[in-house]
Design a protein around this motif. Structure first.
Motif, mmCIF file in Angstrom:
data_model
loop_
_atom_site.group_PDB
_atom_site.id
_atom_site.type_symbol
_atom_site.label_atom_id
_atom_site.label_comp_id
_atom_site.label_asym_id
_atom_site.label_seq_id
_atom_site.Cartn_x
_atom_site.Cartn_y
_atom_site.Cartn_z
ATOM 1 N N LYS A 112 23.784 37.218 33.394
ATOM 2 C CA LYS A 112 23.752 35.767 33.151
ATOM 3 C C LYS A 112 25.165 35.226 32.910
ATOM 4 C CE LYS A 112 18.994 35.573 31.527
ATOM 5 N NZ LYS A 112 18.152 35.980 30.386
ATOM 6 N N ASP A 113 26.004 36.001 32.227
ATOM 7 C CA ASP A 113 27.389 35.561 31.998
ATOM 8 C C ASP A 113 28.127 35.389 33.330
ATOM 9 O OD1 ASP A 113 28.077 37.445 28.923
ATOM 10 O OD2 ASP A 113 27.044 35.541 29.314
ATOM 11 N N PHE A 114 27.967 36.367 34.237
ATOM 12 C CA PHE A 114 28.613 36.269 35.554
ATOM 13 C C PHE A 114 28.026 35.092 36.335
ATOM 14 C CE2 PHE A 114 31.700 39.488 36.142
ATOM 15 C CZ PHE A 114 31.310 40.633 35.453
ATOM 16 N N ALA A 115 26.694 34.927 36.249
ATOM 17 C CA ALA A 115 26.045 33.842 37.008
ATOM 18 C C ALA A 115 26.576 32.477 36.561
ATOM 19 C CB ALA A 115 24.531 33.931 36.810
ATOM 20 N N ASP A 116 26.953 32.374 35.278
ATOM 21 C CA ASP A 116 27.485 31.110 34.738
ATOM 22 C C ASP A 116 29.015 31.088 34.752
ATOM 23 O OD1 ASP A 116 24.935 31.185 32.106
ATOM 24 O OD2 ASP A 116 24.843 30.554 34.215
ATOM 25 N N ASP A 117 29.646 32.021 35.457
ATOM 26 C CA ASP A 117 31.117 32.138 35.492
ATOM 27 C C ASP A 117 31.710 32.194 34.086
ATOM 28 O OD1 ASP A 117 31.170 29.944 38.340
ATOM 29 O OD2 ASP A 117 31.269 32.144 38.262
ATOM 30 N N LYS A 118 30.998 32.893 33.184
ATOM 31 C CA LYS A 118 31.462 32.965 31.784
ATOM 32 C C LYS A 118 31.885 34.378 31.388
ATOM 33 C CE LYS A 118 28.973 29.099 29.681
ATOM 34 N NZ LYS A 118 27.497 28.889 29.843
ATOM 35 N N ASN A 119 32.065 35.299 32.385
ATOM 36 C CA ASN A 119 32.463 36.658 32.008
ATOM 37 C C ASN A 119 33.882 36.682 31.456
ATOM 38 O OD1 ASN A 119 32.481 39.634 31.941
ATOM 39 N ND2 ASN A 119 34.093 39.319 33.481
ATOM 40 N N THR A 120 34.053 37.363 30.291
ATOM 41 C CA THR A 120 35.399 37.513 29.698
ATOM 42 C C THR A 120 35.763 38.985 29.514
ATOM 43 O OG1 THR A 120 34.353 37.419 27.529
ATOM 44 C CG2 THR A 120 35.228 35.322 28.412
ATOM 45 N N ARG A 121 34.817 39.890 29.897
ATOM 46 C CA ARG A 121 35.082 41.321 29.677
ATOM 47 C C ARG A 121 35.908 41.901 30.829
ATOM 48 N NH1 ARG A 121 30.097 40.172 29.348
ATOM 49 N NH2 ARG A 121 29.296 39.704 27.274
ATOM 50 N N PRO A 122 36.852 42.822 30.501
ATOM 51 C CA PRO A 122 37.642 43.463 31.558
ATOM 52 C C PRO A 122 36.836 44.536 32.288
ATOM 53 C CG PRO A 122 38.266 44.334 29.422
ATOM 54 C CD PRO A 122 37.259 43.244 29.152
ATOM 55 N N GLN A 123 37.319 44.960 33.460
ATOM 56 C CA GLN A 123 36.633 45.961 34.305
ATOM 57 C C GLN A 123 36.312 47.249 33.547
ATOM 58 O OE1 GLN A 123 39.599 46.017 37.576
ATOM 59 N NE2 GLN A 123 37.806 45.726 38.877
ATOM 60 N N ARG A 124 37.255 47.685 32.670
ATOM 61 C CA ARG A 124 37.087 48.995 32.022
ATOM 62 C C ARG A 124 35.835 49.033 31.139
ATOM 63 N NH1 ARG A 124 38.783 47.880 27.080
ATOM 64 N NH2 ARG A 124 40.443 46.325 26.876
ATOM 65 N N VAL A 125 35.397 47.880 30.610
ATOM 66 C CA VAL A 125 34.172 47.854 29.801
ATOM 67 C C VAL A 125 32.977 48.252 30.675
ATOM 68 C CG1 VAL A 125 32.545 46.349 28.569
ATOM 69 C CG2 VAL A 125 35.012 46.127 28.173
ATOM 70 N N TYR A 126 32.927 47.718 31.892
ATOM 71 C CA TYR A 126 31.799 48.014 32.783
ATOM 72 C C TYR A 126 31.879 49.447 33.307
ATOM 73 C CZ TYR A 126 31.311 43.017 32.370
ATOM 74 O OH TYR A 126 31.157 41.762 31.833
ATOM 75 N N ARG A 127 33.135 49.927 33.509
ATOM 76 C CA ARG A 127 33.280 51.327 33.959
ATOM 77 C C ARG A 127 32.719 52.267 32.895
ATOM 78 N NH1 ARG A 127 38.426 50.196 36.002
ATOM 79 N NH2 ARG A 127 38.252 49.929 38.255
ATOM 80 N N MET A 128 33.019 51.962 31.645
ATOM 81 C CA MET A 128 32.576 52.812 30.528
ATOM 82 C C MET A 128 31.041 52.802 30.429
ATOM 83 S SD MET A 128 34.320 52.412 26.804
ATOM 84 C CE MET A 128 33.184 51.041 26.473
ATOM 85 N N TRP A 129 30.453 51.611 30.460
ATOM 86 C CA TRP A 129 28.990 51.484 30.308
ATOM 87 C C TRP A 129 28.252 52.050 31.510
ATOM 88 C CZ3 TRP A 129 25.797 49.674 26.388
ATOM 89 C CH2 TRP A 129 26.462 49.205 25.251
ATOM 90 N N ASN A 130 28.980 52.216 32.642
ATOM 91 C CA ASN A 130 28.349 52.763 33.846
ATOM 92 C C ASN A 130 27.862 54.195 33.615
ATOM 93 O OD1 ASN A 130 29.421 52.665 37.365
ATOM 94 N ND2 ASN A 130 27.432 52.872 36.417
ATOM 95 N N GLU A 131 28.471 54.931 32.666
ATOM 96 C CA GLU A 131 28.119 56.343 32.412
ATOM 97 C C GLU A 131 26.858 56.462 31.547
ATOM 98 O OE1 GLU A 131 31.302 56.492 34.637
ATOM 99 O OE2 GLU A 131 29.826 58.090 34.273
#
Ligand code: HEM
Length: 149
Positions: A112-131
């Motif tokens: 929802k954050d991305f859909a509203d163009d409200k993402n503030t997290r850097p790429q590394r947060v998503y890389r970490m949660w991917n595991e």
């Protein structure tokens, strides 16, 4: 009803595993899309394309697959002589399933954050949660197949 469950046990378990594979595919792929989406300029063609991919993955695959995993899992748990509730494996499995459901919930919030163009997290947060889903899957499969305790 219990007779039906007993007779259909292997069919229900097959459908359960099919639903699990679909849900897992989404839980592993969606954070990967977030990694690349976090590098795209909000409002850009690339960002809009990621939004469509994320929405379709979540709504057409992950949400229905998660519902199916739960319904079929509960039917299996209710099938006579399948689960010995005094053993530990089923409780560790259900705790890991609760963790996976929480991850799904967190991914929906991030979508929802991305859909509203409200993402503030850097790429590394998503890389970490991917595991995280992969780790939970390993625990679940060892518990339910090997039933170590
Ligand atoms: C509310 C959620 C869930 C419930 C209540 C549940 C319950 C069960 C039960 C009772 C069985 C049958 C065990 C047996 O035949 O000995 C089973 C099989 C299985 N479950 Fe689940 N499950 C759930 C979610 C999941 C998830 C999220 C995964 C994987 C990530 C998973 C993976 C499996 C696998 C691989 C089997 C087949 C095991 C075998 O054939 O030995 N389940 N589940």
């Amino acid at each position: 009803m219990l007779d039906f469950l007993g007779g259909a046990y292997l069919w229900i378990k097959s459908l359960h595993i099919i639903a699990v594979i679909s849900w897992m595919a989404g839980l592993l792929y969606l954070p990967r899309l977030f990694v690349y989406h976090a590098a795209a300029e909000p409002g850009s063609q690339q960002s809009e394309t990621f939004k469509v991919m994320e929405r379709r993955l979540l709504r057409a695959i992950m949400n229905p697959a998660m519902v199916a995993v739960f319904i079929l899992g509960i039917l299996l748990a209710g099938t006579p002589a399948v689960v010995d509730w005094s053993s530990g494996w089923i409780w560790v499995k259900l705790a890991a399933v609760a963790g996976m459901s929480y991850l799904h919930h967190v991914y929906v919030r991030w979508f929802k954050d991305f859909a509203d163009d409200k993402n503030t997290r850097p790429q590394r947060v998503y890389r970490m949660w991917n595991e995280a889903p992969a780790l939970l899957m390993v625990i679940i499969v060892f518990m339910v197949v090997a039933k170590p305790f």
